[in-house]
Design a protein around this motif. Structure first.
Motif, PDB file in Angstrom:
ATOM      1  N   TRP A 146      34.881  46.602  41.486  1.00 51.84           N
ATOM      2  CA  TRP A 146      34.407  47.226  42.717  1.00 51.84           C
ATOM      3  C   TRP A 146      33.552  46.255  43.527  1.00 51.84           C
ATOM      4  N   ASP A 147      33.495  46.508  44.848  1.00 55.26           N
ATOM      5  CA  ASP A 147      32.537  45.759  45.665  1.00 55.26           C
ATOM      6  C   ASP A 147      31.189  46.478  45.640  1.00 55.26           C
ATOM      7  N   LYS A 148      30.252  45.968  46.375  1.00 53.78           N
ATOM      8  CA  LYS A 148      28.890  46.506  46.321  1.00 53.78           C
ATOM      9  C   LYS A 148      28.786  47.908  46.912  1.00 53.78           C
ATOM     10  N   ARG A 149      29.793  48.318  47.677  1.00 53.45           N
ATOM     11  CA  ARG A 149      29.801  49.663  48.254  1.00 53.45           C
ATOM     12  C   ARG A 149      30.591  50.645  47.395  1.00 53.45           C
ATOM     13  N   GLY A 150      31.045  50.194  46.249  1.00 51.61           N
ATOM     14  CA  GLY A 150      31.798  51.078  45.368  1.00 51.61           C
ATOM     15  C   GLY A 150      33.238  51.265  45.782  1.00 51.61           C
ATOM     16  N   ARG A 151      33.801  50.297  46.484  1.00 51.49           N
ATOM     17  CA  ARG A 151      35.209  50.345  46.869  1.00 51.49           C
ATOM     18  C   ARG A 151      36.005  49.374  46.015  1.00 51.49           C
ATOM     19  N   PRO A 152      37.278  49.691  45.740  1.00 49.20           N
ATOM     20  CA  PRO A 152      38.094  48.759  44.953  1.00 49.20           C
ATOM     21  C   PRO A 152      38.147  47.391  45.616  1.00 49.20           C
ATOM     22  N   ASP A 153      37.993  46.345  44.812  1.00 46.39           N
ATOM     23  CA  ASP A 153      37.918  44.987  45.330  1.00 46.39           C
ATOM     24  C   ASP A 153      38.952  44.125  44.609  1.00 46.39           C
ATOM     25  N   ARG A 154      40.073  43.862  45.274  1.00 43.77           N
ATOM     26  CA  ARG A 154      41.132  43.051  44.672  1.00 43.77           C
ATOM     27  C   ARG A 154      40.646  41.648  44.353  1.00 43.77           C
ATOM     28  N   ARG A 155      39.698  41.137  45.135  1.00 45.89           N
ATOM     29  CA  ARG A 155      39.201  39.787  44.905  1.00 45.89           C
ATOM     30  C   ARG A 155      38.318  39.702  43.663  1.00 45.89           C
ATOM     31  N   ALA A 156      37.842  40.864  43.193  1.00 46.59           N
ATOM     32  CA  ALA A 156      37.021  40.855  41.982  1.00 46.59           C
ATOM     33  C   ALA A 156      37.860  40.565  40.741  1.00 46.59           C
ATOM     34  N   SER A 157      39.086  41.020  40.736  1.00 43.39           N
ATOM     35  CA  SER A 157      40.009  40.742  39.633  1.00 43.39           C
ATOM     36  C   SER A 157      41.435  41.015  40.112  1.00 43.39           C
ATOM     37  N   SER A 158      41.811  42.278  40.227  1.00 42.13           N
ATOM     38  CA  SER A 158      43.164  42.660  40.609  1.00 42.13           C
ATOM     39  C   SER A 158      43.127  44.063  41.184  1.00 42.13           C
ATOM     40  N   ASP A 159      44.206  44.453  41.859  1.00 46.28           N
ATOM     41  CA  ASP A 159      44.344  45.841  42.292  1.00 46.28           C
ATOM     42  C   ASP A 159      44.958  46.697  41.181  1.00 46.28           C
ATOM     43  N   HIS A 160      45.355  46.060  40.084  1.00 49.95           N
ATOM     44  CA  HIS A 160      45.860  46.758  38.898  1.00 49.95           C
ATOM     45  C   HIS A 160      44.836  46.665  37.778  1.00 49.95           C
ATOM     46  N   ARG A 161      44.968  47.549  36.805  1.00 52.97           N
ATOM     47  CA  ARG A 161      44.073  47.547  35.653  1.00 52.97           C
ATOM     48  C   ARG A 161      44.860  47.225  34.379  1.00 52.97           C
ATOM     49  N   LEU A 162      44.207  46.534  33.481  1.00 54.84           N
ATOM     50  CA  LEU A 162      44.814  46.198  32.201  1.00 54.84           C
ATOM     51  C   LEU A 162      45.000  47.469  31.377  1.00 54.84           C
ATOM     52  N   VAL A 163      46.184  47.631  30.798  1.00 55.49           N
ATOM     53  CA  VAL A 163      46.512  48.764  29.931  1.00 55.49           C
ATOM     54  C   VAL A 163      46.748  48.222  28.527  1.00 55.49           C
ATOM     55  N   TRP A 164      46.178  48.886  27.527  1.00 57.70           N
ATOM     56  CA  TRP A 164      46.324  48.408  26.150  1.00 57.70           C
ATOM     57  C   TRP A 164      46.627  49.563  25.199  1.00 57.70           C
ATOM     58  N   VAL A 165      47.314  49.225  24.121  1.00 59.22           N
ATOM     59  CA  VAL A 165      47.606  50.178  23.050  1.00 59.22           C
ATOM     60  C   VAL A 165      47.437  49.456  21.709  1.00 59.22           C
ATOM     61  N   ASP A 166      46.753  50.075  20.775  1.00 60.10           N
ATOM     62  CA  ASP A 166      46.615  49.577  19.411  1.00 60.10           C
ATOM     63  C   ASP A 166      47.620  50.286  18.517  1.00 60.10           C
ATOM     64  N   VAL A 167      48.396  49.509  17.755  1.00 57.99           N
ATOM     65  CA  VAL A 167      49.325  50.094  16.814  1.00 57.99           C
ATOM     66  C   VAL A 167      49.053  49.541  15.423  1.00 57.99           C
ATOM     67  N   ALA A 168      49.442  50.302  14.415  1.00 56.74           N
ATOM     68  CA  ALA A 168      49.273  49.887  13.017  1.00 56.74           C
ATOM     69  C   ALA A 168      50.616  49.388  12.497  1.00 56.74           C
TER      70      ALA A 168
END
Length: 378
Positions: free
Chosen positions: A353-375
């Protein structure tokens, strides 16, 4: 005696697409920037064992991997902010159709021109490419790719229609691949010796189109390709780039992952294809549609703003969409899952996020990392 080993698998659209070829490599060689450093921080915090990185520009054919090696060895492997480095000895730049100029125009012009007349949308060959990183060996002898499988060779293909008939000419369909980038099946040898098939793709987004909905049609059928591939008997028509026909073996363990550019509840595309995929009996139900759908609290910051129908818990994009997936096969036991996304005000909120609480693509990405743990057995 068998023991259970926990492995973490992730998909992350880095948004490291750049305006010109070589620009990303130059940024990495110059020491990176805020976006690159914070993408690295996210990966070091989540620490996946196998990760698909989408929107990572490269040379198109994946032959020059120097900047991928630099990203891995010069950034990920270097600790910082109290975080240990992250080592991926096995990595691959996946050949892509993006920005490969078609021999004739796909848009009815006299001469083909990028980006719209690429075999996949791109201003240069390799824009929006993807890569696979792994702690364990990638088994290229077992690799199958469908980069060149022609769209018209899919039975019942949803080819776009214009006001006067088929949108693409017969000449175009003679060479046009279905995959806008690539579809790969790359086995990974786990510590036990067991193989896990990594099925990765990044279908065309259902945007930038007219009433023919050519990109929505392509996204629909790109999803169907893997849906058919993981169903015994249904993918018999598929022929990979080595000339081998058929789908995945019925007893194979796999994980299907990528930025699929499709949300089952919202967005501009045809939702039937992603809904059918998520309902597949070959997938782990809990992760696809049940109590283990990867989730976070970060998306709730957008609730009421986007007008979406889906739950903010499952969103993976800053526009309020579930686009990114890690979908294990039915036999894999899932231990945990998540979307790495914190709300504004959290100590790690600066990653999103930027300082105003808006999504900030320049901070990382417009997508979020998704993860799954399997055994898995070791």
């Amino acid at each position: 005696m068998n023991h259970r080993h926990r492995i973490r698998i992730a998909s992350f659209n880095l948004a490291l697409d750049r305006a010109a070829p070589g620009q990303l490599a130059a940024e990495l060689s110059a020491g990176g920037n805020r976006q690159i450093r914070q993408l690295v921080e996210i990966l070091q915090r989540v620490r996946p064992d196998i990760v698909l990185l989408t929107e990572f520009d490269h040379d198109g054919d994946g032959r020059d991997d120097r900047h991928l090696r630099l990203f891995c060895d010069g950034f990920l492997a270097q600790g910082g902010k109290g975080l240990p480095g992250l080592d991926y000895p096995y990595r691959w730049l996946v050949p892509t159709n993006t920005g490969r100029l078609a021999p004739v125009s796909l848009t009815g012009q006299a001469l083909p021109r990028l980006p719209h007349d690429g075999l996949g949308f791109g201003h240069f060959h390799g824009q929006y490419g993807f890569a696979v990183l792994s702690r364990w060996p990638l088994l290229f002898d077992g690799l199958r790719s469908f980069q060149h499988f022609r769209w018209q060779d899919m039975p019942g293909a949803r080819l776009p229609l214009g006001p006067e008939g088929p949108w693409f000419t017969g000449e175009a369909l003679d060479f046009l691949p279905l995959s806008s980038k690539n579809h790969i099946d790359l086995p990974v040898r786990l510590p036990s010796g067991r193989q896990l098939h990594v099925l990765a793709c990044h279908p065309a987004p259902p945007i930038d189109e007219g009433p023919e909905r050519r990109n929505s049609c392509r996204n629909h059928d790109e999803l169907r390709l893997f849906h058919d591939y993981i169903h015994p008997g249904r993918g018999d028509y598929l022929v990979d780039d080595k000339g081998t026909a058929g789908g995945l073996e019925a007893d194979a363990d796999f994980v299907l992952l990528g930025d699929l550019n499709a949300d089952p509840d919202d967005g501009d595309g045809f939702r039937r294809s992603i809904r059918n995929l998520l309902a597949s009996p070959t997938l782990n139900y809990q992760v696809a549609r049940g109590s283990r759908i990867p989730s976070s609290r970060g998306g709730y910051r957008l609730k009421g703003v986007s007008g979406r129908q889906g739950s903010p818990a499952y969103w993976t994009h800053s526009q309020g969409l579930r686009l990114d997936y890690v979908l294990p096969s039915r036999r894999l036991r899932v231990l945990a899952s998540g979307v790495y996304w914190y709300p504004p005000g959290h100590p790690l909120g600066y990653l999103f996020w930027d300082k105003r609480g808006r999504p900030d693509r320049r901070a990382s990405s417009d997508h979020r990392l998704v993860w799954v743990d399997v055994a898995v057995d070791t």
